[in-house]
Design a protein around this motif. Structure first.
Motif, PDB file in Angstrom:
ATOM      1  N   ASN A 124       0.823  -1.205   0.000  1.00 24.91           N
ATOM      2  CA  ASN A 124       0.000   0.000   0.000  1.00 24.91           C
ATOM      3  C   ASN A 124       0.860   1.259   0.000  1.00 24.91           C
ATOM      4  O   ASN A 124       0.548   2.256  -0.658  1.00 24.91           O
ATOM      5  CB  ASN A 124      -0.909  -0.016   1.229  1.00 24.91           C
ATOM      6  CG  ASN A 124      -2.184   0.780   1.028  1.00 24.91           C
ATOM      7  OD1 ASN A 124      -2.295   1.560   0.090  1.00 24.91           O
ATOM      8  ND2 ASN A 124      -3.132   0.601   1.919  1.00 24.91           N
ATOM      9  N   LEU A 125       1.983   1.216   0.733  1.00 25.23           N
ATOM     10  CA  LEU A 125       2.883   2.371   0.783  1.00 25.23           C
ATOM     11  C   LEU A 125       3.529   2.630  -0.570  1.00 25.23           C
ATOM     12  O   LEU A 125       3.700   3.780  -0.980  1.00 25.23           O
ATOM     13  CB  LEU A 125       3.973   2.147   1.834  1.00 25.23           C
ATOM     14  CG  LEU A 125       3.597   2.455   3.285  1.00 25.23           C
ATOM     15  CD1 LEU A 125       4.696   1.986   4.207  1.00 25.23           C
ATOM     16  CD2 LEU A 125       3.349   3.949   3.464  1.00 25.23           C
TER      17      LEU A 125
ATOM     18  N   MET B 276      -9.076   0.847   0.894  1.00 27.42           N
ATOM     19  CA  MET B 276     -10.241   1.673   1.188  1.00 27.42           C
ATOM     20  C   MET B 276     -10.103   2.370   2.540  1.00 27.42           C
ATOM     21  O   MET B 276     -10.336   3.576   2.665  1.00 27.42           O
ATOM     22  CB  MET B 276     -11.502   0.804   1.165  1.00 27.42           C
ATOM     23  CG  MET B 276     -12.789   1.526   1.517  1.00 27.42           C
ATOM     24  SD  MET B 276     -13.159   1.568   3.295  1.00 27.42           S
ATOM     25  CE  MET B 276     -13.504  -0.150   3.620  1.00 27.42           C
ATOM     26  N   ALA B 277      -9.706   1.621   3.569  1.00 27.05           N
ATOM     27  CA  ALA B 277      -9.625   2.175   4.920  1.00 27.05           C
ATOM     28  C   ALA B 277      -8.595   3.297   5.002  1.00 27.05           C
ATOM     29  O   ALA B 277      -8.859   4.369   5.565  1.00 27.05           O
ATOM     30  CB  ALA B 277      -9.283   1.067   5.915  1.00 27.05           C
ATOM     31  N   SER B 278      -7.422   3.073   4.422  1.00 29.87           N
ATOM     32  CA  SER B 278      -6.360   4.078   4.514  1.00 29.87           C
ATOM     33  C   SER B 278      -6.731   5.353   3.776  1.00 29.87           C
ATOM     34  O   SER B 278      -6.433   6.461   4.238  1.00 29.87           O
ATOM     35  CB  SER B 278      -5.044   3.512   3.959  1.00 29.87           C
ATOM     36  OG  SER B 278      -5.157   3.163   2.599  1.00 29.87           O
TER      37      SER B 278
ATOM     38  N   ALA C 102      -2.534  15.197  11.087  1.00 29.31           N
ATOM     39  CA  ALA C 102      -1.360  14.333  10.943  1.00 29.31           C
ATOM     40  C   ALA C 102      -1.694  13.046  10.198  1.00 29.31           C
ATOM     41  O   ALA C 102      -0.830  12.463   9.527  1.00 29.31           O
ATOM     42  CB  ALA C 102      -0.785  13.992  12.321  1.00 29.31           C
ATOM     43  N   LEU C 103      -2.955  12.582  10.294  1.00 28.27           N
ATOM     44  CA  LEU C 103      -3.355  11.359   9.602  1.00 28.27           C
ATOM     45  C   LEU C 103      -3.537  11.584   8.103  1.00 28.27           C
ATOM     46  O   LEU C 103      -3.813  10.636   7.363  1.00 28.27           O
ATOM     47  CB  LEU C 103      -4.645  10.810  10.209  1.00 28.27           C
ATOM     48  CG  LEU C 103      -4.527  10.268  11.631  1.00 28.27           C
ATOM     49  CD1 LEU C 103      -5.886   9.829  12.159  1.00 28.27           C
ATOM     50  CD2 LEU C 103      -3.542   9.103  11.686  1.00 28.27           C
ATOM     51  N   GLY C 104      -3.401  12.805   7.645  1.00 27.74           N
ATOM     52  CA  GLY C 104      -3.493  13.104   6.212  1.00 27.74           C
ATOM     53  C   GLY C 104      -2.139  13.235   5.540  1.00 27.74           C
ATOM     54  O   GLY C 104      -2.065  13.672   4.384  1.00 27.74           O
ATOM     55  N   LYS C 105      -1.060  12.856   6.241  1.00 31.67           N
ATOM     56  CA  LYS C 105       0.283  12.977   5.675  1.00 31.67           C
ATOM     57  C   LYS C 105       0.457  12.037   4.481  1.00 31.67           C
ATOM     58  O   LYS C 105      -0.028  10.904   4.482  1.00 31.67           O
ATOM     59  CB  LYS C 105       1.344  12.656   6.730  1.00 31.67           C
ATOM     60  CG  LYS C 105       1.337  13.608   7.937  1.00 31.67           C
ATOM     61  CD  LYS C 105       1.772  15.005   7.542  1.00 31.67           C
ATOM     62  CE  LYS C 105       1.878  15.905   8.768  1.00 31.67           C
ATOM     63  NZ  LYS C 105       2.256  17.291   8.410  1.00 31.67           N
ATOM     64  N   VAL C 106       1.185  12.535   3.479  1.00 34.01           N
ATOM     65  CA  VAL C 106       1.390  11.794   2.242  1.00 34.01           C
ATOM     66  C   VAL C 106       2.880  11.563   2.024  1.00 34.01           C
ATOM     67  O   VAL C 106       3.701  12.446   2.278  1.00 34.01           O
ATOM     68  CB  VAL C 106       0.787  12.562   1.044  1.00 34.01           C
ATOM     69  CG1 VAL C 106       1.121  11.884  -0.277  1.00 34.01           C
ATOM     70  CG2 VAL C 106      -0.719  12.690   1.214  1.00 34.01           C
TER      71      VAL C 106
ATOM     72  N   TRP D 177       0.743   7.643   3.813  1.00 36.62           N
ATOM     73  CA  TRP D 177       1.475   6.775   4.735  1.00 36.62           C
ATOM     74  C   TRP D 177       0.906   6.807   6.148  1.00 36.62           C
ATOM     75  O   TRP D 177       0.889   5.779   6.842  1.00 36.62           O
ATOM     76  CB  TRP D 177       2.959   7.138   4.757  1.00 36.62           C
ATOM     77  CG  TRP D 177       3.289   8.472   5.391  1.00 36.62           C
ATOM     78  CD1 TRP D 177       3.467   9.659   4.768  1.00 36.62           C
ATOM     79  CD2 TRP D 177       3.503   8.719   6.788  1.00 36.62           C
ATOM     80  NE1 TRP D 177       3.762  10.646   5.671  1.00 36.62           N
ATOM     81  CE2 TRP D 177       3.798  10.103   6.920  1.00 36.62           C
ATOM     82  CE3 TRP D 177       3.470   7.932   7.935  1.00 36.62           C
ATOM     83  CZ2 TRP D 177       4.051  10.693   8.169  1.00 36.62           C
ATOM     84  CZ3 TRP D 177       3.720   8.518   9.175  1.00 36.62           C
ATOM     85  CH2 TRP D 177       4.015   9.885   9.276  1.00 36.62           C
ATOM     86  N   ALA D 178       0.421   7.953   6.587  1.00 39.20           N
ATOM     87  CA  ALA D 178      -0.129   8.047   7.941  1.00 39.20           C
ATOM     88  C   ALA D 178      -1.409   7.220   8.065  1.00 39.20           C
ATOM     89  O   ALA D 178      -1.615   6.510   9.053  1.00 39.20           O
ATOM     90  CB  ALA D 178      -0.394   9.503   8.307  1.00 39.20           C
ATOM     91  N   GLY D 179      -2.277   7.308   7.063  1.00 41.09           N
ATOM     92  CA  GLY D 179      -3.496   6.512   7.069  1.00 41.09           C
ATOM     93  C   GLY D 179      -3.202   5.025   6.981  1.00 41.09           C
ATOM     94  O   GLY D 179      -3.861   4.204   7.626  1.00 41.09           O
ATOM     95  N   ILE D 180      -2.200   4.665   6.186  1.00 38.48           N
ATOM     96  CA  ILE D 180      -1.791   3.261   6.059  1.00 38.48           C
ATOM     97  C   ILE D 180      -1.256   2.749   7.390  1.00 38.48           C
ATOM     98  O   ILE D 180      -1.603   1.663   7.853  1.00 38.48           O
ATOM     99  CB  ILE D 180      -0.736   3.111   4.950  1.00 38.48           C
ATOM    100  CG1 ILE D 180      -1.354   3.415   3.583  1.00 38.48           C
ATOM    101  CG2 ILE D 180      -0.127   1.712   4.966  1.00 38.48           C
ATOM    102  CD1 ILE D 180      -0.347   3.551   2.467  1.00 38.48           C
TER     103      ILE D 180
END
Length: 490
Positions: free
Chosen positions: A161-162, A327-329, A344-348, A356-359
């Protein structure tokens, strides 16, 4: 935090609008829907269902199909009225206009993706080691080893995913064919046994009350379990902006996809009952995600097909897990960018442009789930994770069905209507979904604990975000930046 505006889903200025390419016709959309419904579900729940109702294991699949179809009618009414790729969260916000309610629905969908992927990881590990055992390469290891492989698979998914996944609908066609082939093997084995005169055909209409629940409660419990195998059709609404003439082809295609899925499931159920004795049906719940592997192994002793089947199952289940974690990330990323989760959870990731933060967040949740459920050696891991997924989605579907009725009253009388769920079917669907989500179906309390814990994490994060927004004078629905994911995402 309440509002009646639609600013959570703001319309882009005309100069900034970039429409997605409409590449899906009815055939590709059908394969996407069928492929999304099939996968880990039938592998995960068939054993538990057989250990609940015995020979009539096909009946809960049929009843789950009825409830799913009633809900699909609501989705079809909404997606043809609001052809945007935001699904349940969009419909909830259009109907109620309350950001916190919209957040709860969106985060419940995120959590369902994480629990579904965790289920798939455990099913994958069980089938993988089952294949090694059947081929004589090694004995079945201890549960700790299976758990370690399941967790390792989740880490592998995070790495994939990353790096980024170039999604292709045509590749989904290949995956769908693999899934259909694997289930066709189970069906073929069952009918082969019947033609040899050794099958238990007479058991197909026999109810075995293994858990002393009575017919109604046992079938209701099994239907609630079976619902996990019927979900996935709702994901297709997120493809609406890439579908040609969606208002015309979506209704027929979604309902056809559901019909194909339930037909395959019922044939699988008949095969399971034909191959296994009543005593084996009672004990097959112990096989958890490897139940169908046991059926193929017993039903085809003179053919090497059982040596191949578990690895086909691994492939199909892995695809389900990857789709759910993707989908979740990305939902976490989207909510962070809309100021409903911490920024911070929106970091790319700079190079790959992947969230990456969502993953990382979704992977940590999945690993924690697997560890928590497997910490109790008496726990049915696959049943509890799949049951939690079904519970979360049943709650989401209840809200969507109610939203359908609310939006029907708000509908512009001059606006063209492409599809309407007949009469008060959305109300009936809402009641049925709420009923199947309740404790009276015999749902293990740990499933409510898992769902409640996940949603509590979301509410805490939402509250933290609310505090941040107050201090920075931001509001929900206001994008925090313009950086996009997807570029170089291959």
């Amino acid at each position: 935090m309440s509002t009646t505006s639609d600013d959570l889903f703001p319309a882009k200025p005309e100069a900034e609008t970039h429409e997605l390419k409409r590449v899906l016709g009815p055939k590709l959309l059908l394969l996407f829907i069928v492929g999304d419904i099939l996968g880990a579900g039938v592998y995960a729940v068939t054993g538990t269902m057989a250990g609940t109702v015995g020979g009539i294991v096909w009946l809960p699949f049929l009843l789950a199909f009825v409830v799913a179809t009633l809900t699909a009618f609501s989705y079809l009414e909404l997606v043809t009225q609001y052809p945007q790729a935001a699904g349940a969260a969009l419909y909830t916000h259009k109907a109620f206009g309350i950001h916190f309610v919209t957040f709860l629905v969106a985060f419940a969908v995120v959590c369902s993706g994480v629990t579904s992927a965790s289920t798939s990881a455990n099913v994958l590990a069980q089938n993988f080691f089952g294949g090694l055992r059947i081929n004589g390469w090694m004995e079945m290891p201890a549960q700790g080893v299976i758990t370690a492989v399941a967790m390792g698979f989740m880490v592998l998914l995070a790495a994939i995913n990353l790096r980024g996944v170039g999604e292709s609908v045509k590749f989904n066609v290949v995956l769908t064919l693999v899934e259909v082939i694997a289930l066709s093997i189970v069906i073929g084995v069952g009918f082969y046994v019947m033609t040899q005169g050794t099958g238990n055909v007479g058991e197909i209409f026999v109810f075995n009350d293994y858990q002393d629940k009575g017919l109604f409660l046992a079938v209701t419990a099994a239907t609630s379990i079976a619902f996990f195998a019927m979900v996935g059709f709702e994901d297709s609404v997120n493809m609406v902006e890439e579908t040609k003439h969606p208002e015309k082809i979506f209704p027929r295609t979604m309902l056809t996809g559901l019909g194909i899925a339930v037909l395959l499931y019922m044939l699988v159920a008949v095969s399971v009952v034909s191959v296994l004795s009543p005593t084996e049906l009672e004990n097959i719940r112990e096989a958890e995600g490897a139940a169908l592997l046991e059926v193929v192994h017993k039903g085809s002793p003179d053919f090497p097909i059982d040596r191949v089947f578990p690895f086909l199952a691994v492939f199909a289940v892995a695809n389900t897990a990857l789709i759910n974690m993707l989908m979740a990330s990305r939902l976490i990323y989207g909510m962070a960018r809309q100021n409903v989760l911490p920024p911070a959870l929106g970091k790319v990731l700079p190079g790959r442009r992947t969230p990456w933060a969502g993953i990382l967040f979704s992977t940590v949740l999945a690993l924690g789930l697997i560890w928590y459920v497997t910490s109790d050696p008496r726990s049915n891991i696959v049943a509890n994770l799949s049951g939690t997924t079904a519970f979360l989605l049943l709650c989401v579907f209840t809200v969507v069905n109610v939203a359908c009725l609310v939006l029907r009253r708000k509908r512009d009388p001059n606006r063209k209507v492409f599809f309407t769920s007949p009469g008060q079917l959305p109300l009936l669907a809402a009641v049925l979904c709420a009923f199947l989500a309740g404790p009276w179906v015999g749902r293990n309390v740990i499933q409510y604990q898992i769902a409640g814990g996940l949603m509590a994490i979301g509410v805490v994060l939402w509250f933290i975000t609310w505090l941040i927004n107050r201090r920075t004078n931001r509001s929900e629905g206001e994008p925090v930046g313009t950086q996009n994911i997807g570029k170089d995402d291959a």
